[in-house]
Write a protein that holds these residues in place. Structure first.
Motif, PDB file in Angstrom:
ATOM      1  N   UNK A  69     -40.957 -21.195  45.383  1.00 58.73           N
ATOM      2  CA  UNK A  69     -39.580 -20.804  45.080  1.00 58.73           C
ATOM      3  C   UNK A  69     -39.504 -19.980  43.799  1.00 58.73           C
ATOM      4  N   UNK A  70     -40.185 -20.438  42.761  1.00 55.53           N
ATOM      5  CA  UNK A  70     -40.155 -19.716  41.486  1.00 55.53           C
ATOM      6  C   UNK A  70     -40.720 -18.312  41.627  1.00 55.53           C
ATOM      7  N   UNK A  71     -41.784 -18.169  42.397  1.00 56.42           N
ATOM      8  CA  UNK A  71     -42.366 -16.836  42.583  1.00 56.42           C
ATOM      9  C   UNK A  71     -41.382 -15.917  43.303  1.00 56.42           C
ATOM     10  N   UNK A  72     -40.745 -16.415  44.339  1.00 49.90           N
ATOM     11  CA  UNK A  72     -39.766 -15.599  45.050  1.00 49.90           C
ATOM     12  C   UNK A  72     -38.593 -15.212  44.172  1.00 49.90           C
ATOM     13  N   UNK A  73     -38.106 -16.178  43.400  1.00 46.81           N
ATOM     14  CA  UNK A  73     -36.947 -15.887  42.554  1.00 46.81           C
ATOM     15  C   UNK A  73     -37.298 -14.946  41.410  1.00 46.81           C
ATOM     16  N   UNK A  74     -38.430 -15.156  40.773  1.00 44.45           N
ATOM     17  CA  UNK A  74     -38.784 -14.270  39.656  1.00 44.45           C
ATOM     18  C   UNK A  74     -39.120 -12.876  40.147  1.00 44.45           C
ATOM     19  N   UNK A  75     -39.670 -12.778  41.352  1.00 42.40           N
ATOM     20  CA  UNK A  75     -39.921 -11.460  41.944  1.00 42.40           C
ATOM     21  C   UNK A  75     -38.596 -10.766  42.245  1.00 42.40           C
ATOM     22  N   UNK A  76     -37.671 -11.490  42.853  1.00 46.23           N
ATOM     23  CA  UNK A  76     -36.367 -10.911  43.206  1.00 46.23           C
ATOM     24  C   UNK A  76     -35.569 -10.513  41.965  1.00 46.23           C
ATOM     25  N   UNK A  77     -35.708 -11.279  40.900  1.00 50.56           N
ATOM     26  CA  UNK A  77     -34.956 -11.013  39.674  1.00 50.56           C
ATOM     27  C   UNK A  77     -35.666 -10.026  38.741  1.00 50.56           C
ATOM     28  N   UNK A  78     -36.835  -9.539  39.162  1.00 53.41           N
ATOM     29  CA  UNK A  78     -37.611  -8.593  38.362  1.00 53.41           C
ATOM     30  C   UNK A  78     -37.909  -9.158  36.975  1.00 53.41           C
ATOM     31  N   UNK A  79     -38.542 -10.309  36.972  1.00 54.17           N
ATOM     32  CA  UNK A  79     -38.934 -10.983  35.732  1.00 54.17           C
ATOM     33  C   UNK A  79     -40.465 -11.055  35.690  1.00 54.17           C
ATOM     34  N   UNK A  80     -41.136  -9.944  35.362  1.00 59.39           N
ATOM     35  CA  UNK A  80     -42.597  -9.886  35.473  1.00 59.39           C
ATOM     36  C   UNK A  80     -43.350 -10.914  34.635  1.00 59.39           C
ATOM     37  N   UNK A  81     -42.930 -11.153  33.415  1.00 60.12           N
ATOM     38  CA  UNK A  81     -43.651 -12.126  32.590  1.00 60.12           C
ATOM     39  C   UNK A  81     -43.580 -13.516  33.215  1.00 60.12           C
ATOM     40  N   UNK A  82     -42.404 -13.882  33.682  1.00 62.90           N
ATOM     41  CA  UNK A  82     -42.246 -15.199  34.316  1.00 62.90           C
ATOM     42  C   UNK A  82     -42.977 -15.254  35.662  1.00 62.90           C
ATOM     43  N   UNK A  83     -42.983 -14.142  36.399  1.00 64.73           N
ATOM     44  CA  UNK A  83     -43.707 -14.109  37.671  1.00 64.73           C
ATOM     45  C   UNK A  83     -45.185 -14.405  37.432  1.00 64.73           C
ATOM     46  N   UNK A  84     -45.777 -13.713  36.469  1.00 65.17           N
ATOM     47  CA  UNK A  84     -47.203 -13.902  36.199  1.00 65.17           C
ATOM     48  C   UNK A  84     -47.481 -15.317  35.702  1.00 65.17           C
ATOM     49  N   UNK A  85     -46.632 -15.826  34.834  1.00 66.38           N
ATOM     50  CA  UNK A  85     -46.792 -17.192  34.339  1.00 66.38           C
ATOM     51  C   UNK A  85     -46.747 -18.185  35.493  1.00 66.38           C
ATOM     52  N   UNK A  86     -45.780 -18.004  36.388  1.00 62.94           N
ATOM     53  CA  UNK A  86     -45.640 -18.945  37.503  1.00 62.94           C
ATOM     54  C   UNK A  86     -46.687 -18.724  38.584  1.00 62.94           C
ATOM     55  N   UNK A  87     -47.262 -17.527  38.663  1.00 66.27           N
ATOM     56  CA  UNK A  87     -48.379 -17.315  39.592  1.00 66.27           C
ATOM     57  C   UNK A  87     -49.583 -18.136  39.132  1.00 66.27           C
TER      58      UNK A  87
END
Length: 136
Positions: A69-87
């Motif tokens: 869920x976090x990956x989908x939401x951070x991707x949709x919200x264009x939050x690259x730092x959070x996307x990478x952290x959550x990946x």
């Protein structure tokens, strides 16, 4: 200047800190807390208590699904730092590299090509870092 930093302890903070460390790793969490300023420390406390201590510890979803869920939401919200952290956290929660790629492919349809291209670049950078560290 007055020290505005809250105390980083308490039952909910400690509960959240334990989960945050398990998902994101000690080094990341220590760096985040150490970098907290008088202004940003209250946000670190809030996130640790409510995000990690209250929501991530709820029994309704397993950590793997919370990561998806976090990956989908951070991707949709264009939050690259959070996307990478959550990946990275998703890998710690048991997802595979292949599953992360599939999440980005799914996101390409629902979030768009630019978001998926950015997310794939972030995944590749993370995979390269992990390979350099000797982690599979």
């Amino acid at each position: 200047m007055t020290d505005r930093r809250p105390e980083f302890h308490g039952e909910m903070f400690d509960k959240g800190l334990a989960v945050r460390r398990e998902v994101l790793g000690d080094a990341y969490v220590e760096k985040s807390l150490a970098a907290a300023t008088d202004y940003s420390a209250p946000l670190q406390k809030l996130i640790t208590e409510w995000c990690w201590g209250e929501v991530w510890t709820r029994p309704g979803l397993e950590r793997r699904l919370r990561s998806v869920l976090n990956l989908g939401m951070t991707m949709a919200l264009n939050r690259p730092a959070e996307f990478k952290t959550h990946a990275r956290g998703a890998l710690n929660n048991g997802l595979t590299r292949e599953e992360l790629v599939e999440i980005v492919l799914q996101g390409a349809i629902y979030c768009g090509a630019p978001a998926s291209l950015d997310a794939m670049r972030l995944l590749q950078a993370l995979f390269d870092e992990l390979d350099t560290e000797g982690r599979t």
